[in-house]
Design an enzyme around this catalytic site. Structure first.
Site, PDB file in Angstrom:
ATOM      1  CD  GLU A  64      12.838  -4.135  -8.800  1.00 36.12           C
ATOM      2  OE1 GLU A  64      11.497  -3.573  -9.322  1.00 36.12           O
ATOM      3  OE2 GLU A  64      12.863  -4.131  -7.587  1.00 36.12           O
ATOM      4  CG  ASP A  95      -1.122   3.624   5.615  1.00 36.91           C
ATOM      5  OD1 ASP A  95      -1.208   2.734   6.524  1.00 36.91           O
ATOM      6  OD2 ASP A  95      -0.555   4.640   5.542  1.00 36.91           O
ATOM      7  CB  THR A  96      -1.378   1.231  -0.579  1.00 44.49           C
ATOM      8  OG1 THR A  96       0.053   0.790  -1.029  1.00 44.49           O
ATOM      9  CG2 THR A  96      -1.462   2.793  -0.527  1.00 44.49           C
ATOM     10  CG  HIS A  98       3.215  -1.225  -3.235  1.00 43.78           C
ATOM     11  ND1 HIS A  98       4.494  -1.320  -2.408  1.00 43.78           N
ATOM     12  CD2 HIS A  98       3.591  -1.285  -4.712  1.00 43.78           C
ATOM     13  CE1 HIS A  98       5.247  -1.426  -3.350  1.00 43.78           C
ATOM     14  NE2 HIS A  98       4.991  -1.378  -4.559  1.00 43.78           N
ATOM     15  CG  PHE A 123      11.330 -16.633   0.444  1.00 44.66           C
ATOM     16  CD1 PHE A 123      10.764 -16.079  -0.868  1.00 44.66           C
ATOM     17  CD2 PHE A 123      10.653 -16.160   1.534  1.00 44.66           C
ATOM     18  CE1 PHE A 123       9.919 -15.024  -0.807  1.00 44.66           C
ATOM     19  CE2 PHE A 123       9.711 -14.926   1.427  1.00 44.66           C
ATOM     20  CZ  PHE A 123       9.550 -14.620   0.409  1.00 44.66           C
TER      21      PHE A 123
END
Length: 164
Positions: A64, A95-96, A98, A123
């Site tokens: 966002e 673990d994914t 994502h 950043f």
């Protein structure tokens, strides 16, 4: 691995803004203790090196960040018109896949803002494999990335103003 001691970033004798400016910090709610310390690092720099108005906005997550930066820039005028934004967050690998999607999305979003807005977007989002790596970047063995982001914002404001 990046080592700030091999750069001139922390030398604040040149390129530092000594005039009024407005910097907007956009920070995430995720990994709040780490992100709050990134924010504190920025604020320490602003308190000692310049006279800066700081506005802090809180967003749910890193994805966002670009949206609210773009929206804020389009809407604000006057003394709260930003001279720079600093994106602050901490994304820790899980673990994914994502993690990869979030990191890529926020990185691409901030890149697009840097190419489209007339003010810099710094950043300051940590993308780490584990919490310990984040801790090492908020005053540990890898310096303080919040302070580095604050110094970078001041230098970029000065550079941007010198071009104008």
């Amino acid at each position: 691995m990046a080592d700030v001691s091999k750069s001139h970033l922390l030398q604040t004798d040149t390129g530092i803004l000594n005039r009024d400016a407005c910097i907007v910090l956009v920070k995430t709610e995720w990994n709040a203790a780490i992100v709050d310390e990134l924010e504190q690092g920025c604020l320490r720099v602003f308190a000692t090196d310049s006279q800066v108005k700081v506005v802090t906005l809180v967003v749910p997550g890193a994805v966002e960040i670009p949206f609210i930066i773009q929206r804020y820039y389009k809407e604000k005028t006057g003394p709260l018109r930003p001279d720079a934004f600093i994106a602050l967050g901490c994304v820790i690998r899980g673990d994914t896949p994502h993690f990869e999607y979030v990191c890529e999305t926020v990185t691409d979003g901030i890149l697009q803002l840097n190419l489209s807005l007339p003010v810099p977007v710094i950043f300051g989002v940590l993308t780490v494999n584990e919490e310990q790596q984040a801790i090492e970047r908020i005053g540990g063995t890898h310096g303080h990335k919040g302070e580095e982001a604050g110094i970078t914002a001041l230098k970029m404001i000065a550079l941007n103003r010198s071009i104008n």
